[in-house]
Each structure stands twice: as C-alpha cells, then as structure tokens.
Design a protein around this motif. Structure first.
Motif, mmCIF file in Angstrom:
data_model
loop_
_atom_site.group_PDB
_atom_site.id
_atom_site.type_symbol
_atom_site.label_atom_id
_atom_site.label_comp_id
_atom_site.label_asym_id
_atom_site.label_seq_id
_atom_site.Cartn_x
_atom_site.Cartn_y
_atom_site.Cartn_z
ATOM 1 N N HIS A 1 0.752 -1.387 -0.075
ATOM 2 C CA HIS A 1 0.006 0.003 0.063
ATOM 3 C C HIS A 1 0.920 1.451 -0.067
ATOM 4 C CE1 HIS A 1 -2.917 -3.194 1.813
ATOM 5 N NE2 HIS A 1 -3.566 -2.597 0.801
ATOM 6 N N TRP A 2 1.893 1.323 0.736
ATOM 7 C CA TRP A 2 2.935 2.426 0.801
ATOM 8 C C TRP A 2 3.426 2.634 -0.637
ATOM 9 C CZ3 TRP A 2 2.900 6.282 3.777
ATOM 10 C CH2 TRP A 2 2.642 6.111 5.077
ATOM 11 N N MET A 3 3.767 1.351 -1.637
ATOM 12 C CA MET A 3 3.946 1.588 -2.927
ATOM 13 C C MET A 3 3.010 2.256 -3.833
ATOM 14 S SD MET A 3 3.517 0.189 -6.117
ATOM 15 C CE MET A 3 3.286 -1.725 -5.701
ATOM 16 N N ILE A 4 1.761 2.075 -3.363
ATOM 17 C CA ILE A 4 0.692 2.640 -4.185
ATOM 18 C C ILE A 4 0.791 4.310 -3.811
ATOM 19 C CG2 ILE A 4 -1.864 2.846 -4.427
ATOM 20 C CD1 ILE A 4 -0.682 0.427 -5.462
ATOM 21 N N VAL A 5 0.738 4.610 -2.407
ATOM 22 C CA VAL A 5 0.666 5.836 -2.100
ATOM 23 C C VAL A 5 1.947 6.633 -2.822
ATOM 24 C CG1 VAL A 5 0.982 7.358 -0.260
ATOM 25 C CG2 VAL A 5 -0.529 5.365 -0.139
ATOM 26 N N ILE A 6 3.008 6.413 -2.623
ATOM 27 C CA ILE A 6 4.224 6.813 -3.139
ATOM 28 C C ILE A 6 4.264 6.994 -4.782
ATOM 29 C CG2 ILE A 6 6.803 6.884 -3.460
ATOM 30 C CD1 ILE A 6 6.740 5.449 -0.719
ATOM 31 N N LEU B 1 -12.204 4.066 -20.212
ATOM 32 C CA LEU B 1 -11.984 2.928 -21.380
ATOM 33 C C LEU B 1 -10.879 2.026 -21.184
ATOM 34 C CD1 LEU B 1 -13.045 5.160 -24.502
ATOM 35 C CD2 LEU B 1 -14.358 3.249 -23.257
ATOM 36 N N PHE B 2 -9.675 2.615 -20.887
ATOM 37 C CA PHE B 2 -8.363 1.729 -21.251
ATOM 38 C C PHE B 2 -7.874 1.386 -19.881
ATOM 39 C CE2 PHE B 2 -9.265 4.207 -25.113
ATOM 40 C CZ PHE B 2 -9.306 3.169 -26.080
ATOM 41 N N GLY B 3 -8.093 1.797 -18.812
ATOM 42 C CA GLY B 3 -7.545 1.268 -17.709
ATOM 43 C C GLY B 3 -7.012 2.384 -16.886
ATOM 44 N N ARG B 4 -6.801 2.386 -15.417
ATOM 45 C CA ARG B 4 -6.030 3.200 -14.705
ATOM 46 C C ARG B 4 -4.551 3.541 -15.015
ATOM 47 N NH1 ARG B 4 -11.110 3.822 -14.385
ATOM 48 N NH2 ARG B 4 -12.130 3.512 -12.546
ATOM 49 N N LYS B 5 -3.994 2.307 -15.222
ATOM 50 C CA LYS B 5 -2.396 2.258 -15.139
ATOM 51 C C LYS B 5 -2.015 3.051 -16.389
ATOM 52 C CE LYS B 5 1.497 -0.806 -15.242
ATOM 53 N NZ LYS B 5 2.325 -0.193 -14.014
ATOM 54 N N LYS B 6 -2.128 2.598 -17.762
ATOM 55 C CA LYS B 6 -1.921 3.027 -19.092
ATOM 56 C C LYS B 6 -2.062 4.816 -19.059
ATOM 57 C CE LYS B 6 -3.188 -0.541 -21.979
ATOM 58 N NZ LYS B 6 -4.080 -1.253 -23.144
ATOM 59 N N LEU B 7 -3.273 5.282 -18.212
ATOM 60 C CA LEU B 7 -3.500 6.584 -18.410
ATOM 61 C C LEU B 7 -2.677 7.558 -17.294
ATOM 62 C CD1 LEU B 7 -5.179 8.310 -20.419
ATOM 63 C CD2 LEU B 7 -5.772 5.609 -20.322
ATOM 64 N N PHE B 8 -2.345 6.813 -16.040
ATOM 65 C CA PHE B 8 -1.607 7.695 -15.110
ATOM 66 C C PHE B 8 -0.093 7.498 -15.632
ATOM 67 C CE2 PHE B 8 -2.243 3.805 -12.217
ATOM 68 C CZ PHE B 8 -0.828 3.226 -12.419
ATOM 69 N N LEU B 9 0.456 6.727 -16.647
ATOM 70 C CA LEU B 9 1.818 6.953 -17.230
ATOM 71 C C LEU B 9 1.567 7.888 -18.232
ATOM 72 C CD1 LEU B 9 2.657 3.100 -17.507
ATOM 73 C CD2 LEU B 9 3.490 4.886 -15.769
ATOM 74 N N LEU C 1 9.487 6.545 -12.465
ATOM 75 C CA LEU C 1 10.285 5.247 -12.275
ATOM 76 C C LEU C 1 9.515 4.315 -11.085
ATOM 77 C CD1 LEU C 1 13.823 6.640 -11.869
ATOM 78 C CD2 LEU C 1 13.026 5.461 -13.794
ATOM 79 N N VAL C 2 8.964 5.210 -9.840
ATOM 80 C CA VAL C 2 8.237 4.396 -9.181
ATOM 81 C C VAL C 2 6.779 3.907 -9.462
ATOM 82 C CG1 VAL C 2 7.032 4.515 -6.710
ATOM 83 C CG2 VAL C 2 9.253 5.425 -7.222
ATOM 84 N N ARG C 3 6.135 4.755 -10.523
ATOM 85 C CA ARG C 3 4.737 4.687 -10.962
ATOM 86 C C ARG C 3 4.826 3.255 -11.905
ATOM 87 N NH1 ARG C 3 1.359 9.453 -12.753
ATOM 88 N NH2 ARG C 3 1.622 10.169 -10.713
ATOM 89 N N ARG C 4 5.845 3.025 -12.267
ATOM 90 C CA ARG C 4 5.936 2.016 -13.398
ATOM 91 C C ARG C 4 5.527 0.470 -12.749
ATOM 92 N NH1 ARG C 4 11.066 0.717 -15.837
ATOM 93 N NH2 ARG C 4 11.896 0.952 -13.714
ATOM 94 N N HIS C 5 5.802 0.526 -11.346
ATOM 95 C CA HIS C 5 5.529 -0.725 -10.566
ATOM 96 C C HIS C 5 3.962 -0.831 -10.026
ATOM 97 C CE1 HIS C 5 9.624 -1.662 -10.868
ATOM 98 N NE2 HIS C 5 10.005 -0.506 -10.533
ATOM 99 N N VAL C 6 3.423 0.271 -10.302
ATOM 100 C CA VAL C 6 1.782 0.248 -9.724
ATOM 101 C C VAL C 6 0.988 -0.424 -10.533
ATOM 102 C CG1 VAL C 6 0.025 1.685 -9.065
ATOM 103 C CG2 VAL C 6 2.315 2.453 -8.344
ATOM 104 N N PRO C 7 0.165 -1.461 -10.088
ATOM 105 C CA PRO C 7 -0.276 -2.319 -10.877
ATOM 106 C C PRO C 7 -1.800 -1.568 -11.476
ATOM 107 C CG PRO C 7 -0.939 -2.756 -8.667
ATOM 108 C CD PRO C 7 0.296 -1.996 -8.712
ATOM 109 N N GLU C 8 -2.446 -2.227 -12.409
ATOM 110 C CA GLU C 8 -3.786 -1.865 -12.945
ATOM 111 C C GLU C 8 -4.974 -2.198 -11.786
ATOM 112 O OE1 GLU C 8 -6.133 -0.184 -14.081
ATOM 113 O OE2 GLU C 8 -5.385 -0.409 -15.997
ATOM 114 N N SER C 9 -5.678 -1.315 -11.668
ATOM 115 C CA SER C 9 -6.821 -1.533 -10.686
ATOM 116 C C SER C 9 -7.471 -3.003 -10.796
ATOM 117 C CB SER C 9 -8.019 -0.511 -10.712
ATOM 118 O OG SER C 9 -9.158 -0.733 -10.013
ATOM 119 N N PRO C 10 -7.813 -3.851 -10.036
ATOM 120 C CA PRO C 10 -8.224 -5.253 -10.224
ATOM 121 C C PRO C 10 -9.826 -4.941 -10.243
ATOM 122 C CG PRO C 10 -6.783 -5.303 -8.484
ATOM 123 C CD PRO C 10 -6.790 -3.890 -8.781
#
Length: 502
Positions: A29-34, A96-104, A210-219
């Motif tokens: 969860h800390w990884m998500i926050v950071i 439409l395409f997911g959280r991860k693609k867009l926050f990058l 660099l940190v955000r690349r490791h945050v997963p898509e929302s299940p």
C-alpha cells in the motif's frame, strides 16, 4: 495479453473487491501511495512557483514580455483551463483503457510541457505550455484518484485520499523555498532562475515515473473489462505479500461476493444518466464542493504573491517565505484531520471544514479591507483559514471518487473537477487579477468574500447531502452498473448478494 477485441465478456461472481478491502496496511500500500500520490507534490510545485515568480517574470530582463496580471490572471486561467480539458479527455480514456495506462501517459504529458515551459522565449510560448502542463495534471486527477480509491482498503481510504491530495502543499512548500533560491540574482541571472524552477519539476517527475511503473492496474477495473483472471492472480499475489509481511498470519475473511456482467465500455449517455438521474443529490454535492474550493484556491492563492508585493511592499524575491508558511498550514490540515473523516464521519467533517474555513475567510476579508493586517498577520490568518479549507478541498476529490459507480468513477472525477474548477478557477483568477492590480484593499477584500460565501454555501450543501461513506466498500456506497442487482437512487446501497466463489 489479449486485446479487448479478443476478450470474452461474460457474467462472473467474484470476491476481489472484498479481498482488497479486508487487507491490513502493508508495504504494498505504501508503494501505491508513493507511486501515485506524489504527483500532487508536483502540482503544488507548479502552481506555487508561478505565483511566487509572477513579480519577477514581469520585470525588465526576465526574458518574457509579460505583466504580473497576465501571469496571475491569464497564465493561471490557461493552466486551469488545460486541467479541465485534460481531466475530461483523459478521464474518459481512463474508464475505457484502464488506470495504469493513463497515469503513465498523463505524467509524460506533464513532463514534456513543463520542460517546454522552462524553455519559454515568448509570452505565447509560455501561455501555450502552461495550458498543456495543466492538461497533463488534469488527466492525473482522474486517473490517480480513481486508482487510489480502488486499491486502498475501505478502512483507510478516507485518510489516505485526504493526505495524498493534501500533499499538494508539500510541493507548494518546496516551490516557495525554491523560488527564494532561484530568484536570488546573486546566484542566478534574472532570465535564468525562474527557468531552473520549472526544470526541477521535470527532474522530480521522472523520479515519480520510475516508481509508478510498478503500480498495478486496478483489479476492480479489470473485473469489469474482461480481465477477471488477471485480477484474481494479482490479488492472490498481493495477499501472499501482505500475509508474509505480517508473519504468515491468516488474513481476515473477505466479505460477500458480487456478480458482475462484464462489458467493454460504458457510453456517455449511461454515464450522464447515472450522475444526473440516478444520483442527483450526489451530483449537486460534487458540484458544490468543487466550486467552493476551486474559487477559493484558484482565485486567491494564485494572487497571493502580488498582494504581498503591491499592498505590503514585500520584495518579489522574498514572497516565497510567505508562501512556504501558508503551504505548511495547508498540509497540516489534511494531515491532522484526515483520520477524523474515517472515524467521526464524512458528513460532519466535510460540512464542518467548509463552513469553518468560509467564516474565517469572511473575518480575514474584513480585517484586510479595514487595513488591520500586515504581511505577517495576513499570512497568519491565511494559515488558519487554509488549515480547514485544505482538508475540505481534499475531501471534495475523495467524495466524487467514491460516491458514483465503478464504471463512471474516472469520468465523474473529471466532470466535477472540470465544471467546478472552470466556474471558480478560470473566471476567478481573471477577476481576481483585476481586483488586486487596482491597489484598493476593499476590492481585494471583495474577492475574499466571494470565495468565503461559496465555501460556506458548499458546506451547507454537504450538511444535507454528504454520503456516510466511512469504512464502507466502494461497491456498497454505489453499486457498479455491471452488477446484476443495482440499488435505488440516492439510497444507502446494500452489498451485492452473496453467490458462489470463483
């Protein structure tokens, strides 16, 4: 990974949301926050640097032919207009395409536009890339808030969301102190220092990337969009990590399952109908909260540096110290009050922070208009006002990200951010710049009063319409449109019926 055209959309039964909500706090969860929350620091850095350097940019030899009114008025309005447009554009893509693609993608847009701002050689270039910087930041609001709320357990969602949104002011503190250094002409030339301030934003943005690349898509998003197996595998992995971190102790039993009819997308008509017809009171609440906080912050803090210089003869190179003080007060509000939004409750805390900050702002306007304040005492008044206003403003983002169905979440955040911010954040800076440039204390106090009135009114709306969302799952607050048994409009939403576990 199969493309969306090749996915099989079917009806599934799952406990993934309940499994996420029952997790104890962990390093994951800390990884998500950071990875996600630190972007607000960049936004705070951006906004504060522009406010602090407004006086310097208008000086002869700065390299840009602009006035301080153009910087605090036109440039500020363009930044906010870009943020509104970016929120709507990227908000739709996020659903439409997911959280991860867009926050990058949105972070990349921010980085590029900020770098180009640092290279400004003409006023039109500066204004263009202020708009594009806001375009990226607006997209961040929709993608990040939706992802954070869907990944953080319900027990901690309120406090985490508030502190993340409040971290904007850590960036403001950094921007204020940075402006003091870069505006020191004994260290940097008149046309160089302000460029370095924007360049630092680029450096920090790369670190976040660099940190955000490791945050997963929302299940939760994957479940609805034909990627249930991936969602299950992701949550399995997270549960293993969390259990190992807590000494291998069994995790609490998850809550009830829900049955979801998967879909590729949700149309604008269904989104609009959900916001306006299904949840009209919640729509009024979201609009009110955003208008109140947007006008107060975008109309007033954008011009704080100009007020210090024009009314109190503070040197333009020293305004950063004052910014740092009020920014610290802003961060302490969400930091110290956040837990109460999960314990005391959403409704009393949202209404209370809005009304209290509005009344305190009325008092500050009266003191300023009657000439009873100095630069120091005005700053002290702002610290008290914004201690409460900052917690309230952060709760606006929390509110609209949790009170509407999963399929509309990013678009709902984008819509209320765009509409509310456009009302207060585009018109506000333009009007406020004219009022402060007149040099008449009474006219500036009038702008304060308008912001105070809107904040107070929004607090009264929250007292009646705020949703008691503390400790409840997102699916309990607003049943996803894809769930087979939705609940009545504006009524407490029961959990989805129990069914077989996958």
């Amino acid at each position: 990974m199969a493309g969306s055209a090749q996915r099989q959309y079917r009806t599934i039964t799952t406990r993934v949301p309940a499994r996420l909500d029952r997790l104890p706090w962990s390093r994951w969860h800390w990884m998500i926050v950071i990875g996600l929350g630190t972007v607000w620091i960049l936004d705070g850095l951006e906004v504060t640097v522009v406010g602090a350097i407004a006086g310097r940019l208008s000086e002869e030899g700065s390299g840009l032919p602009v006035t301080d009114a153009q910087v605090t008025g036109l440039a500020a309005a363009l930044y906010v207009a870009g943020a509104c447009a970016g929120a709507l554009f990227f908000g739709r893509l996020t659903d439409l395409f997911g959280r991860k693609k867009l926050f990058l993608i949105t972070l990349a847009v921010y980085l590029g536009a900020t770098a180009m701002t640092a290279l400004s050689f003409s006023s039109w270039w500066f204004f263009l890339f202020r708009f594009l910087t806001g375009f990226g930041i607006g997209g961040e609001y929709a993608a990040i808030n939706s992802a954070v709320d869907e990944l953080i357990p319900s027990k901690y969602r309120g406090r985490v969301d508030l502190v993340i949104n409040g971290s904007f002011w850590l960036g403001a503190v950094a921007g204020s102190l940075l402006s003091v250094v870069v505006l020191d002409t004994s260290l940097f030339a008149l046309d160089v220092g302000w460029r370095l301030a924007f360049a630092l934003g680029v450096v920090l943005g790369f670190a976040v990337l660099l940190v955000r690349r490791h945050v997963p898509e929302s299940p939760r998003w994957m479940l609805i969009h034909g990627r249930a197996e991936e969602a299950e595998r992701l949550v399995d992995d997270v549960e293993e990590q969390v259990a190992a971190e807590h000494g291998g102790r069994p995790l609490p039993e998850p809550g009830r399952a829900m049955t979801v009819r998967q879909r590729r997308s949700t149309g604008f008509g269904e989104i609009a109908g959900t916001l306006v017809r299904t949840y009209p009171k919640r729509a009024v609440l979201g609009f009110s909260l955003f208008v109140g906080q947007a006008f107060l912050y975008n109309a007033i803090t954008f011009g704080f540096g100009t007020i210090l210089v024009r009314f109190f003869d503070v040197p333009s190179g020293s305004t950063g110290y004052y910014f740092a003080v009020i920014a610290l007060g802003n961060f302490l509000g969400p930091l110290l009050l956040a837990r109460s939004f999960d314990t005391v409750g959403r409704r009393p805390m949202i209404a209370g922070t809005y009304v209290i900050s509005g009344l305190l702002l009325f008092a500050t306007a009266w003191l300023f208009g009657t000439g009873r304040l100095s630069a120091v005492t005005l700053t002290a008044c702002w610290c008290v006002v914004l201690f409460f206003a900052s917690a309230g403003a952060s709760s606006a983002y929390l509110t609209v990200s949790e009170i509407f169905p999963m399929e509309t979440r990013a678009m709902a955040i984008a819509f209320f951010y765009a509409v509310g911010t456009a009302a207060g954040g585009i018109a506000g800076p333009l009007v406020f710049a004219d009022l402060t440039s007149s040099g008449v204390p009474g006219e500036t106090a009038l702008a304060f009063c308008v912001g105070a009135a809107l904040m107070t009114a929004a607090g009264l709306v929250a007292a009646f319409f705020a949703v008691p969302a503390e400790g409840r799952s997102l699916e309990d607050i607003a049943t996803p449109l894809s769930v087979t048994a939705p609940s009545p409009a504006d009524a407490p939403t029961p959990a989805a019926p129990a069914s077989r576990e996958r």
